[in-house]
Design an enzyme around this catalytic site. Sequence first.
Site, PDB file in Angstrom:
ATOM      1  N   GLU A  72      -7.639  11.922   7.370  1.00  0.00           N
ATOM      2  CA  GLU A  72      -8.868  12.697   7.096  1.00  0.00           C
ATOM      3  C   GLU A  72     -10.106  11.903   7.490  1.00  0.00           C
ATOM      4  OE1 GLU A  72      -9.144  13.658   2.936  1.00  0.00           O
ATOM      5  OE2 GLU A  72      -7.106  14.471   2.925  1.00  0.00           O
ATOM      6  N   ASP A  79       1.699  -3.631  -0.548  1.00  0.00           N
ATOM      7  CA  ASP A  79       2.558  -4.625  -1.195  1.00  0.00           C
ATOM      8  C   ASP A  79       3.890  -4.004  -1.643  1.00  0.00           C
ATOM      9  OD1 ASP A  79       2.595  -7.383  -2.331  1.00  0.00           O
ATOM     10  OD2 ASP A  79       2.802  -6.341  -4.241  1.00  0.00           O
TER      11      ASP A  79
HETATM   12  O1  TEU Z   1       5.689  -9.960  -2.303  1.00  0.00           O
HETATM   13  C1  TEU Z   1       6.826  -9.158  -2.430  1.00  0.00           C
HETATM   14  C2  TEU Z   1       8.013  -9.821  -1.868  1.00  0.00           C
HETATM   15  O2  TEU Z   1       7.905 -10.741  -1.119  1.00  0.00           O
HETATM   16  C3  TEU Z   1       9.292  -9.301  -2.293  1.00  0.00           C
HETATM   17  O3  TEU Z   1       9.146  -7.951  -2.443  1.00  0.00           O
HETATM   18  C4  TEU Z   1      10.398  -9.502  -1.313  1.00  0.00           C
HETATM   19  O4  TEU Z   1      11.245  -8.458  -1.499  1.00  0.00           O
HETATM   20  C5  TEU Z   1      11.285 -10.670  -1.505  1.00  0.00           C
HETATM   21  O5  TEU Z   1      10.746 -11.588  -2.314  1.00  0.00           O
HETATM   22  C6  TEU Z   1      11.610 -11.357  -0.175  1.00  0.00           C
HETATM   23  O6  TEU Z   1      12.919 -11.775  -0.190  1.00  0.00           O
HETATM   24  C7  TEU Z   1       4.496  -9.350  -2.636  1.00  0.00           C
HETATM   25  C8  TEU Z   1       3.331 -10.293  -2.479  1.00  0.00           C
HETATM   26  O7  TEU Z   1       3.191 -10.654  -1.148  1.00  0.00           O
HETATM   27  C9  TEU Z   1       3.528 -11.454  -3.399  1.00  0.00           C
HETATM   28  O8  TEU Z   1       2.537 -12.422  -3.254  1.00  0.00           O
HETATM   29  C10 TEU Z   1       3.553 -10.929  -4.815  1.00  0.00           C
HETATM   30  O9  TEU Z   1       3.860 -11.966  -5.695  1.00  0.00           O
HETATM   31  C11 TEU Z   1       4.575  -9.815  -4.987  1.00  0.00           C
HETATM   32  O10 TEU Z   1       4.507  -8.849  -3.957  1.00  0.00           O
HETATM   33  C12 TEU Z   1       4.317  -9.078  -6.269  1.00  0.00           C
HETATM   34  O11 TEU Z   1       3.169  -8.298  -6.144  1.00  0.00           O
END
Ligand code: TEU
Length: 571
Positions: A277, A220
Amino acid sequence: MTSIDTAAMTTTLVHRASEHDAWWRNAVIYQVYPRSFADASGDGIGDLPGITSKLDHLARLGVDAVWLSPFYRSPQADAGYDVADYRQVDPLFGSLEDFDVLIERAHHLGLRVIVDLVPNHTSDEHEWFQAALASPKGSPERARYIFREGKGPEGAEPPNNWQSIFGGPAWTRLPDGQWYLHLFDSKQPDLDWTNPEVHEEFRSVLRFWLDRGVDGFRVDVAHGMVKAEGLPDWDGHVAMVEGVDEEGSTGAGNQGPMFDQEGVHEIYREWRAVLDEYEGDRILVAEAWVEPLSRLARYVRPDEMHQAFNFSYLTTKWDAQALRKVVTASLVANDEVGAPSTWVLSNHDVVRHPSRYGLSDPGSKPQGIGIGDEQPDEELGLRRARAATLITLGLPGSAYLYQGEELGLPEHTELDDSLRQDPAWFRTGHTERGRDGCRVPIPWDAEAPAFGFSPTGAAWLPQPASWAKYALSAQRGDATSTYGMYRAALRIRRDFKLGSGSLAWVDGLPEATAATTVAFVNGDVLVLANLGTEALPIGPEYGLELLISSQPLVHGAPLPPDTAAWFRLPR
Ligand code: TEU
């Protein structure tokens, strides 16, 4: 009008067939969003036993692997992307034993399992953050997060001007005067990745799940973990659901001192060493909103991650020339580093692609859709989505599917605002509708309460009544249904080894249609998609054998607008 003459056809090769056969290089991976997939307990929230009960559906569909969004212990301030314990299953979703059963059943069915890793931030309810709150300024407990003194008189202003991706300031102040950074919600404090203890902990978390048999991790915010030194001010702002600008950027790239810093690559090299690993091909896939594609490709260099979601592809509009451009750029950039491209059209953060393609600006990327917004044309959107799927699954590389897209499910665009749960909706002062509309529980059975999502009929978000027609039960056994099309396409993709195949653009199409046609050859297969408004004539005399089409097609008849088809080329 002249028709497509395969005998006279010339092509431009941009990608050669892969000699590598590692599973992930051509895998089709299905994203399960646990709270909305299948609910065995009947509380209205999907769970791990529910997922296990539907794995045979996924095996029958023909995917290779499953990616599970977070199911860890979490107060659910961001639907589980706020993790309070990385080694526990939240009771909402079941137990670790349920996870073991799930993975065993998946492996038995030949499906690999990828889990989500959320390393940019923890929940504020994580024991580390609780310890940080209970410890003084300058303590080792606070050094795991990004605590700073504020600016201005008495430090009453935040340390810098960064905005949260969910809206509002990216800093929250504690009673003792210090501020902590959160790129997302205030309940998601960012970890400090300059701290070796953080590295140590996440290597250990990786091992915990690798030891339990997972085949990989979706990482993520993989572009956000390291921040520029000194945390310099930045006047830009990245929204959760970024609009597409007209300057040529698809809107998939996040810039600023919190994104795509050199230091993130060290982390992935470290993690790659841990994965290596282990036996079997375990993988890392980057959720990195980075542009241009040559920058994104740096995440999948040979000693880093295996895959990176191609968000530039996801955010490309329904336009043949734009698609050709982004596909070429993707293949070229990934070939430079020897990595496959990883195609994706939908996930739990964006408006579902049938709905995006049904807008008057098809393929634009709205910040959620609510009842007061432009409503997509459902039929047209689905027609285009089915064509887009045949383009996507015809491309060489790996592909991700988001749960429900095999049913042609649209976004829920009429969700009552009072039901919304996405923190982006609240933090933007109700200006961004957010992501709830793509997270509505899956319809399995047209006749059952909550369309078979849960035994009690409970569902954490209500499904529109019109979804009966999308239920699996309404499509199974019907080869012309979207589900039937996905199954057939996945089978043909496998038979013709399209995932490890090549890509050559077809040149010299009749002038009137060249600009609105996507036409490429992958091995023995010609992929043709008509994005124009006129039917595209295909010469029946050239011996093209129709393998599959996104709309019913008579052999030799022209390809209608917003339709794609795969043909076997004559030998
Ligand atoms: O999403 C992250 C994300 O989409 C952003 O980092 C991105 O940079 C931007 O919004 C796009 O323009 C992830 C998960 O998929 C999401 O569901 C979470 O809410 C988020 O991270 C926080 O953990």
